[in-house]
Structures are given as C-alpha cells and as structure tokens.
Design an enzyme around this catalytic site. Structure first.
Site, PDB file in Angstrom:
ATOM      1  N   HIS A  43      49.227  -8.795 -35.466  1.00  0.00           N
ATOM      2  CA  HIS A  43      49.017  -7.285 -34.923  1.00  0.00           C
ATOM      3  C   HIS A  43      50.371  -6.309 -35.092  1.00  0.00           C
ATOM      4  O   HIS A  43      51.587  -6.640 -34.729  1.00  0.00           O
ATOM      5  CB  HIS A  43      49.024  -7.418 -33.357  1.00  0.00           C
ATOM      6  CG  HIS A  43      47.671  -8.340 -32.855  1.00  0.00           C
ATOM      7  ND1 HIS A  43      47.613  -8.804 -31.892  1.00  0.00           N
ATOM      8  CD2 HIS A  43      46.477  -8.160 -33.472  1.00  0.00           C
ATOM      9  CE1 HIS A  43      46.372  -9.360 -31.894  1.00  0.00           C
ATOM     10  NE2 HIS A  43      45.864  -8.913 -32.701  1.00  0.00           N
ATOM     11  N   GLU A  48      53.126  -5.073 -32.758  1.00  0.00           N
ATOM     12  CA  GLU A  48      53.801  -6.132 -31.916  1.00  0.00           C
ATOM     13  C   GLU A  48      55.202  -6.509 -32.701  1.00  0.00           C
ATOM     14  O   GLU A  48      55.368  -7.826 -33.029  1.00  0.00           O
ATOM     15  CB  GLU A  48      52.996  -7.484 -31.690  1.00  0.00           C
ATOM     16  CG  GLU A  48      51.919  -7.004 -30.682  1.00  0.00           C
ATOM     17  CD  GLU A  48      50.958  -7.747 -30.590  1.00  0.00           C
ATOM     18  OE1 GLU A  48      49.713  -7.611 -29.985  1.00  0.00           O
ATOM     19  OE2 GLU A  48      50.938  -9.102 -31.279  1.00  0.00           O
ATOM     20  N   HIS A 108      53.212 -13.375 -30.954  1.00  0.00           N
ATOM     21  CA  HIS A 108      52.465 -11.777 -30.419  1.00  0.00           C
ATOM     22  C   HIS A 108      53.367 -11.274 -29.490  1.00  0.00           C
ATOM     23  O   HIS A 108      54.672 -11.881 -28.985  1.00  0.00           O
ATOM     24  CB  HIS A 108      51.246 -12.015 -29.927  1.00  0.00           C
ATOM     25  CG  HIS A 108      50.128 -12.413 -31.118  1.00  0.00           C
ATOM     26  ND1 HIS A 108      49.354 -11.674 -31.188  1.00  0.00           N
ATOM     27  CD2 HIS A 108      50.031 -13.753 -31.769  1.00  0.00           C
ATOM     28  CE1 HIS A 108      48.352 -11.939 -32.220  1.00  0.00           C
ATOM     29  NE2 HIS A 108      48.662 -13.212 -32.477  1.00  0.00           N
ATOM     30  N   GLU A 157      53.508 -15.091 -26.727  1.00  0.00           N
ATOM     31  CA  GLU A 157      53.511 -13.694 -26.317  1.00  0.00           C
ATOM     32  C   GLU A 157      54.927 -13.539 -25.654  1.00  0.00           C
ATOM     33  O   GLU A 157      55.582 -14.004 -24.779  1.00  0.00           O
ATOM     34  CB  GLU A 157      52.598 -13.618 -25.115  1.00  0.00           C
ATOM     35  CG  GLU A 157      51.036 -13.701 -25.494  1.00  0.00           C
ATOM     36  CD  GLU A 157      50.361 -12.702 -26.498  1.00  0.00           C
ATOM     37  OE1 GLU A 157      51.043 -11.790 -26.491  1.00  0.00           O
ATOM     38  OE2 GLU A 157      49.207 -12.929 -26.608  1.00  0.00           O
TER      39      GLU A 157
HETATM   40 ZN   LIG Z   1      48.874  -9.632 -30.282  1.00  0.00          ZN
END
Ligand SMILES: [Zn+2]
EC number: 3.4.17.24
Length: 1077
Positions: A762, A765, A859, A944
C-alpha cells in the site's frame, strides 16, 4: 432472585390483574413500587419476564375505562408503567395490543390544564413511543397536536410539563411518518420560533434542556429532505447559526450548542466536490499494451540459475578461488533471478562523482561501525529515544518556537552554515524543487539555477547516513511516473535527519471541532466573505495565479506528490483536494505537496476536503509532517510533526448521484489543520506521514550494497520484475558469506533457512518503508545479533511491492486501480507483476521444501496506535465465528503466537494486545492469508505500524518519528533470532554463540523481559482511543441526542412522587428549584 421472592411477585401480579378492589390495588401498587425502587434493574427485568408489563397495562385500561377514572390509582400506576416500560423493549407493542394508547391519550386531553396529572400521562406516552410503530400510531391518533398544545405558545409556567412534552415529541418524531406530518402542518417554523422565544428569554440558561428538546425535534424532522427544505426556507440556518455565535465555549449551553451544530451540519446543502471529475487526474493507459517482456511473462519454472553474470562487479575480489566460491554461492542463491537485462547495472555517475561516492562510503562505513557499538539488545523495551526522554525534553506543539521569524535561526546542529546563509536570501523557490534534467551530475553545467543547487550540495553541512543527493538525482532520472515528473521534492533530494526529540501527541483543544464547523457554516451564511479562488489545479495546468498576489503557492508534480487542487477560501484559509489513486476515483488519504509564499507567524488553516475514511488518528493526537527548506539549509533537515487545531469530520460534500449511477452519494470528510510556518518566504513540504519514495529506496539499496564488506556479507539486489509503469521492483538477498571453504561451512551455508519480508504493498503506508529501512540497515550492521542472523538465515526481502503506486502518489492501489494486497489468490504476470513474482518466489521455496520460517508483510495502520501483528489461526477463527464444529478437535500448532509474544517483550512500540489471529473472509486474498493457506507457512504475518504513535510502553503518549519506526524494523530482526533460539531446532553452534551473546546482556534483557511481563496486565485491555475532552462527533449523525437516560426519567418520576402538582407556581426567575431544567 430468591425463589420465594419470585413466586411472591407472581402472586402480586395475578392479584392485581384480577382485582377490582381499590384498596387491594393500591396496596399492590405500593408493594410493587417499593420492591422496584430498591435493588438493581434485574428485579424489573424479572418482573417483565413474568408478565408485569401486561398486568400493569391491563390495570391501566380497566381503571381508565370507568366512568370517572380514579387518579389515586392512576398516578402511582403511571409511575410504575414508566419505570417498567423504559426497560421493556416490547412495551410499545404490548401497549398497542392492550389498547392502552387511546385511553392514555384521552386522559391526557382531559388533563391539559392539570399539569400534575398531565405529566404522568406524558411519561406513559413517552415509553409507549419508544417503539417506532407505536409512535406512528400515536401520531395518527393526534398525539403531536396534543403535545403542541402543551408546549405552545411560549410560557414560563409549567416548565417541567413543557420539558417532558418536548421530549415526548422528539421521541415521536423518530417515526418518519410523524416527521412528514410535522412538516405538512408547518411545525418546523413553529418550533424555530418557539426555540427563538426560549433562547431570547432564557438569558440565564436555566431552561437549556427545554431548548435542547425543541432542537431535537427539529433535528428529527430535518432528517427528511422535505424537513430540510422547510428548515432552509424558514431561514433555519441563519437563525440557529446566530444563536451559537459567541457562546461556542459556554459550558452551560453545551446541550444546545451540540444540538444546533448537528442540525446545521445535517441541513447544510449537499454538494459535489469542486472537481471536474472525481476520477484521478492521472490516467494510466498502459494496462492492455503492456508488452510481455520476458521478465513479465516469467512463470515459476523460470526461476532458475543464471550464473554467468556480473563478474565485472566483483572485479575487486583478489583471488580466483574466492571468485569461484562466489559464483558457486550465487548459483545457490539466484534461482529466483528472472531476467538478466539491466538489473545488475549500477547507474553510472561521472567518475568524479563515483570517487566522491566511494569516499562517502568509507566514511559511512566507519560511521556505521560507530553507531552499532552498542548492541540492539541494550535497547530492548527501552527504545532509542529513552535517553532524551529521561532528560525529559519532549518536543511540543510548535517545533520552531525558538526560531526567529527572520529565518536566521541558530544552527543547533553546530555545522558550518556560513556558506548556506547566502542561499536563504535568493532563489529558494528555485532550489526547493529542482528539475531532474537540469542535473549537476553531468559534466556540462547548463544553467544558473543548476549551479546554485550544485554549490549548495557542496556546502551541504550535515552528512545524512545512507543518503546521497547526487545518487538520488541519478536514480530519480530513472524513475518512471505516469505523467513524467520533471522535478524532485527538496526533502527527498536533500535528505532527512530523524527529529532530535520525540514529539508528544497533540492535545486536543476543547471544542475545536465545533469552532471549525461553525467557520465552515459561516461560508453559507455570509457568502460575501468567501474568496473561493482556485490557486492550484492539476486539471487546469495553465498558471492560475497572479505571481504578484500574496496568496500561497502550491505544487505537487513530483514523486509521491498528489495535491490536485487548492482553493483559497479566506485570506489565510485554503481548501485542498487530494488526487485519487491513478485509474480510480477513490482512496484519498495520503498527501504530499509543496507550499510557498507564506508569511511567518500567521496561522494558516488548511482543509483537505475529500478524505474518505470515516475516522482518523488526526482526531486522537496525530499531527501531519512538515519539512522547511530554510530550516534544512540552516542545518535542520528534518521532517517534524506539525499542525494544531487538528480535527477530522464528515463534511457536506457528496459524490453526485450521476457519478455513482444514481446510487446515494458517498460521503467525504474534512481533515482540517492549522500551520504556523517557521519562516516568511520559505518553501515547505507538508505530508500525511514521513515520505519515503521509490527513488529513496533505490538510492538506499545502492548505498547499502556499497557499504558492506563483501567478504563477510552476501548482499545482492536484483530485479524481481518490471512493474506496469516500467520500474524495476527490487528483490534483496542478505546472508553471511560462509566462514570458510570447508565442506561443513558450505553445507551450512546452503541449508540456511529462509526468512521472507515484504513491504509497501500500500503506497500510502510510508511508515512501512521506514520500518523496512530499519530492518535492512540492521541486517547489514555489525551488531552481533545481526551477524548471528546472517549466519543463520537467508533473508529474501522485497522492500516495495508497489513502486508505481508510491511514485505516482497513490494511497492504496496499483496503476490499474487495484489493491495489490487483495490480489494474492490469483495474480497475473501482466496485471499484477510484483505480486505474481513475489508469490512465485514463495511457491518455489515451498516446492523445494524450504518455505520461509517467517513471512511478514509490513503495513501501516491509520486507525490504531502502536505496532502489532495480524497472524493466522484456524482455531481462533472458528472459535470467534462460534463455529460448533468441534473447535476442540482442531489440533493447531500455536507457534504462530510465539513471534508476536517475543516482540511484545522486546520492542518498545509493539503490543500483543492489539494483535489478532483471525482469518477473515475479506482478507482471503491478502499476502498473509495466501502464504499461510497455500504455502503452509504457519508464521505468516502482516505487521501494522501506526501512523500516529503509542499509547503504551516507553513511547506512551509520543508520536512516532522515523527512528522509532526504524528501531521497530531492527527489533523485528532480533525477534526472529529469539524465535529461532526458542524453536529448539536451531544448531548447537548457534545456540552456544547466542547464549554467550545474550548472557553478556543478560541482566538488561532479563530485567526488561520481566518488566514486560508485569506491565502487560494493565495494558491488555487498552481502549483503541483515549478519552477525549469532547465527544468526537466526526460523523455528523451524532449520537448525543439520546432522549435522556433511563436514570434521568427515573429521577423525574421519583422527584414528582414526593411533590405536589407543579401547577402554576413558577415565576421564571429560574433560580428556584427548577434550576435542573
Ligand atoms: Zn496496508
């Protein structure tokens, strides 16, 4: 409840229903009243379950239908009914069936002039109306007209009854048919007038709750579009807006202000975004025309050796034997090489530059050695920033408070800036965003401006580790963007030092959101004050600004930049729109743009008006990031958290019905922030988070490669594949060279298990890239932990799975507008090449029985704090889904929990309490789930990192800087080593060496492991968000319009039971016993 007591209750209820004897009924009502007024709600719920509601309703109907209803019975009965009815969800329905509605309405009408009795009837009506169907039925039977008679015209008498009547009316208006009726009867204008009367008479704010009740009625009615029309036609916006002026921070007005704001937001006319189209301003047309270069078409079987390359690169190897060894190793490691063209090619800089680079490298190497003198182990659960934390200097709201506005700040980093001062006076606009073609690395020096930049770079005072502007520029020229960016952003070129201090989260100013919303509403009320001038737009590429005007200038046509449009609203306020992801009409969240032409010490308000997520960490202490070019030239080249008066809320923009094919339009949110820039006539860059471009990665990898000792460390950068946009997607291999040429050592080398780490699927990010940067730098460092890791494993790292997205300023998607982390089930080589080849690599490894020990995809998370992991557990998933299929029979290796548990103890930013191991259906095509399910990798994770910071551990209350993110990347590696030591299948040799290493640090480590263990208990059930000074009503459908709590009505009833008819006694001074109104 005791058995006896229970059966006693049943006897009472059945006696009540069968009795016509007044004395008996009164006794029972008294007993029930006493019974229910003590103890908890459980008693009442028990009574409801035994038919208590029906018994009371039946008694009401029987008593009311007699020729002269007996109020001795009715009044205590109504009080009981209200008390029970509030807690019986089916009460309205029961009342309807037993025909209690009509008798109550009749009693209320009869007692219009007898407020004590009327009040009792109103309580009953209120609990009946809590069911929308019953409410609608009451409306048909004339309840609203009755209530209007009670509340109009304005009077200071019977205020308690009036308040209850407005509350009942508000409840009735939950029914849309009632609201429609209210509109048709002109109640909107009556309610507005009535509210105005109360507002102008109630100067002491004694009757705030009556005013709030009236506003709730308006709020309900204006949920209908006909209601909003009536409201606007009656000048409702102007009238309510004027009411809240100058009292936004008046706490005694709180219930009124919050209701007014909800109505204003609800009634603000919806409009489409001020854009020609919501589709991205950048289109990628290449999807179909992608020529299948061999690299793109490569299937898994193409992952094979190609050992005949890049001897030239290693020409500095001294002896042939070593060369042989190298090539042998390469054969072992390079099976995934998918193409031979170009990828070993190092961009050639002029010989002079090359020389300087090499010099840089050697100094860098020294520095690298210096920085790792202390092992990572010493930072376990302490964090890098602890040193300056203990010296307690945290950086607060305004980073630049010590900088004088003239721009001649003190260079705190102590470097020689005399040469650079000159540049501050001239040409800052030019040097702030240099063109890529006008390069200083070529031997020809084309133009004046180039010379300026070149001189600057020579004078550049502060060395930034693993960064090189010359190399950056060379790399930038190879980076391919959809619209062919010609400029580079200054911060990316010049480099970034981690901020010297950790920055606290921003404390939310009380009432900030309502102030901002009120300013927004003012645009509608006073349109003449609004400038509304477009000052920047990707859609209208001609110059929009008179250069002489003194408004801000914007720019975003550089890598990762994505501002689409800027509109000056007021002198110091701008609306901004972010570009949608390429080939898409959505995903606006990430932003990065340049702004210049500012004046120092002026607070500029910015509103990004096309955000999409329903909530944001910007409501919970997060700030955006700012980079000042003047500051950088003064030696402080740092992205810092900045901005105040930050909040995030739903606005009045909707996607037009036409754009959605007639479907009801999508909502947008505003992120508003105020920036006070450090210098006048500066050039600043603002971003959602610390930017990390694809070019930065390519530069970084090359510097890393050059900084290692090739005799010790095997570091190789290859091209996994070309992206759709024509950029090479790098694949990095890191391990240790075998200790010797002996068969044993070679054997050990060949059989090292793999670890696979990926990031940045992504593009928005960027925090994931900073974590990855930390991982890469740690793995090639001299830290003994890193050495052990290299000797134990082969790391396969894909640091950027979505280069095109990063380059073109996307937040979520690839150039095809697809979320690449939803493509792992069936990726296609010509559509999602990076995913296809990443999956191919993993499939290959598992097909030869060497699937990775750990797979982890880095992420960033926009809604939560801390760093945490998502893993995969079939057992926890079944359990969570309440799946009865014998979850106890499922045998599961719970080793997937070990790594997060280790990280919880090691890494300051990491917390186990946010980890989850559920396999949601919606995630079936993510990297984590596919690698787990298809490749059988039980330790397959998504890690994350918050965009914001931590609410636990040593970094509690702090926002992440880049060093905390990089540290997380290093701690992740340490976690992998400890996981291996715990796994039991690691070699004796490793165990012995690790033991020696860990023993040396044992005290420190044990201390923190212990501490970690104790601390867990208080952090395990942390809320996602801290309590806020104000209720964060980001979602204009606020929920603060509950019609008073159960306790509140209980209190009213209780109070009334002991008082007499309130009659006509009130004088409206508002200082008596009615102050609670
Ligand atoms: Zn992500």
């Amino acid at each position: 409840m005791a058995e006896e007591e229970g059966s006693g209750l049943q006897v009472l209820l059945s006696t009540l229903q069968g009795s016509s004897d007044k004395a008996a009924i009164l006794t029972i009502l008294q007993l029930l009243g006493d019974l229910l007024s003590v103890g908890t709600d459980r008693r009442i719920h028990y009574m409801i379950s035994k038919g208590g509601s029906e018994a009371l309703l039946q008694t009401l109907v029987d008593t009311a239908r007699t020729t002269s209803p007996d109020y001795d019975i009715l009044l205590p009965l109504f009080r009981l009914l209200a008390k029970v009815g509030l807690r019986d969800k089916k009460f309205g329905q029961k009342a309807l069936e037993l025909e209690a509605l009509d008798v109550t309405l009749i009693l209320a009408r009869k007692n219009l002039s007898h407020s004590h009795k009327l009040l009792h009837c109103l309580w009953a009506l209120r609990v009946f109306a809590s069911s929308v169907t019953t409410g609608a039925m009451l409306g048909i039977n004339g309840a609203m007209e009755l209530l209007f008679k009670v509340i109009t015209p304005y009077t200071r008498k019977r205020t308690r009854t009036i308040r209850t009547a407005t509350e009942v009316l508000a409840v009735l208006l939950k029914s849309r048919s009632n609201s429609r009726r209210a509109v048709n009867r002109g109640y909107v204008i009556s309610l507005l007038r009535l509210h105005q009367d109360w507002h102008s008479h109630d100067t002491a704010n004694t009757y705030v709750l009556i005013r709030r009740g009236l506003l709730l009625c308006l709020k309900r009615i204006t949920t209908l579009s006909s209601g909003r029309e009536a409201f606007l036609a009656a000048q409702g916006m102007e009238s309510l807006f004027s009411i809240i002026q100058n009292c936004l921070d008046n706490e005694s007005m709180e219930p009124v202000i919050s209701a007014v704001l909800q109505i204003l937001r609800q009634c603000y006319p919806k409009s489409p975004l001020p854009l020609v189209t919501t589709c991205s301003a950048y289109a990628f047309l290449g999807t179909e025309s992608i020529h299948s270069e061999p690299c793109c078409a490569a299937a898994e079987e193409d992952f094979e050796d190609d050992g005949d390359e890049e001897m030239d690169k290693d020409s500095d190897l001294e002896d042939v034997k070593e060369q042989e060894l190298q090539s042998k190793l390469r054969n072992d490691l390079n099976f995934e090489d998918v193409q031979s063209a170009n990828h070993h090619h190092i961009p050639t800089a002029a010989p002079l530059q090359q020389h300087r680079l090499n010099e840089d490298q050697s100094s860098r190497r020294k520095e690298g050695e210096h920085t790792v003198q202390t092992s990572l182990l010493s930072m376990v659960k302490m964090g890098r920033s602890t040193a300056h934390l203990s010296s307690k200097k945290r950086l607060d709201v305004n980073t630049y408070q010590n900088v004088s506005p003239s721009g001649t700040g003190v260079d705190t980093l102590g470097s020689d800036i005399s040469g650079i001062q000159d540049f501050l006076e001239e040409d800052i606009e030019v040097i702030s965003c240099p063109g890529m073609n006008a390069s200083f690395s070529s031997s020809v020096r084309p133009r004046e401006t180039v010379g300026v930049i070149d001189k600057l770079l020579h004078a550049r005072p502060k060395h930034i580790p693993f960064h090189d502007p010359y190399l950056y520029m060379a790399k930038a020229r190879r980076t391919r963007s959809v619209v062919d960016f010609k400029m580079v952003a200054f911060p990316d070129l010049w480099g970034h030092h981690p901020p010297p201090f950790s920055q606290s989260m921003l404390e939310r100013k009380r009432g900030i959101q309502r102030i901002k919303i009120s300013e927004d509403v003012r645009r509608l009320i006073q349109p003449r004050d609004v400038i509304n001038r477009v000052v920047f737009s990707l859609d209208e590429p001609w110059p929009l600004q008179d250069p002489a005007s003194n408004c801000l200038r914007f720019f975003s046509k550089f890598e990762s930049g994505n501002l689409r449009k800027a509109i000056q609203v007021r002198e110091f306020e701008y609306d901004l729109l972010i570009n949608a992801d390429v080939n898409s009409a959505q995903h606006q969240q990430w932003f990065y743009f340049k702004v210049s032409g500012m004046r120092a010490a002026i607070p500029y308000r910015f509103n990004i008006i096309n955000c999409e997520k329903p909530n944001s960490q910007f409501n919970y202490g997060m700030q955006l990031t700012l980079y000042s070019v003047k500051e950088a030239l003064l030696g402080r080249s740092t992205w810092t958290r900045t901005g105040h008066d930050i909040c995030y809320y739903k606005n009045h923009y909707r996607q037009s019905a036409a754009a959605t094919g007639g479907a009801s339009g999508k909502c947008y949110y505003t992120l508003t922030f105020t920036v006070t820039f450090p210098h006048s006539e500066d050039v600043c860059y603002l971003a959602y988070h610390y930017p990390y471009t694809y070019t930065a990665l390519m530069t970084h990898l090359e510097i890393l490669e050059k900084s290692i000792n090739p005799k010790k460390i095997y570091f190789r950068q290859e091209t996994l594949c070309q992206t759709l946009g024509g950029n090479p997607c790098p694949l990095v291999t890191i391990t240790a060279m075998p200790e010797s040429n002996s068969t044993d050592d070679l054997e050990q080398f060949r059989h090292r298990p793999y670890q696979v780490i990926t990031a940045r699927a992504h593009p928005g990010e960027s925090n994931a890239s900073w974590v990855m940067k930390g991982t890469l730098e740690f793995l090639i460092s001299n830290d003994p932990v890193a050495r052990l890791l290299r000797e134990s494993f082969i790391f396969k790292i894909i640091p950027m799975l979505n280069p095109d997205g990063v380059i073109n300023g996307n937040h979520r998607c690839s150039l095809r507008g697809e979320d690449l982390n939803r493509q792992w089930l069936a990726p296609k080589a010509h559509l999602q090449p990076t995913i296809y080849h990443a999956k191919g690599l993993l499939q290959y490894l598992s097909s030869i029985g060497r699937g990775p020990v750990v797979f982890c995809d880095f992420h960033g998370h926009s809604q939560k704090k801390n760093v945490f992991i998502y893993g995969c557990s079939i057992k926890e998933t079944l359990w969570q889904a309440n799946c009865a299929v014998g979850t106890s029979a499922v045998l599961e290796d719970i080793s997937y929990r070990t790594l997060p548990k280790i990280l919880d103890k090691l890494a300051p930013a990491f917390t186990m309490s946010s980890c989850s191991f559920l396999v949601e259906k919606s995630r079936a095509s993510t990297a984590r789930v596919v690698v787990w399910r298809e490749m059988g990798v039980s330790r397959s994770y998504t890690m994350e990192s918050s965009y914001c910071g931590c609410n636990q551990g040593p970094y509690k209350g702090l926002q992440f800087g880049t060093s905390e993110l990089e540290e997380m990347g290093a701690m992740f590696c340490l976690g992998l080593l400890i996981l291996e030591l715990k796994s039991g299948n690691c070699s004796h040799r490793l165990l012995a060496r690790a033991a020696a290493l860990l023993n040396a640090e044992e005290d420190a480590l044990n201390h923190h492991l212990q501490r970690g263990r104790c601390n867990r208990s208080n952090t395990s059930d942390l809320d996602d968000e801290p309590a806020c000074m104000e209720e964060i009503d980001y979602n204009s459908e606020g929920n603060s319009d509950q019609d008073g709590s159960i306790a509140e009505l209980d209190r009213q009833i209780q109070e009334c039971a002991f008082s007499q008819d309130e009659g006509e006694e009130e004088d409206g001074t508002g200082q008596g016993r009615n102050t609670i109104l």
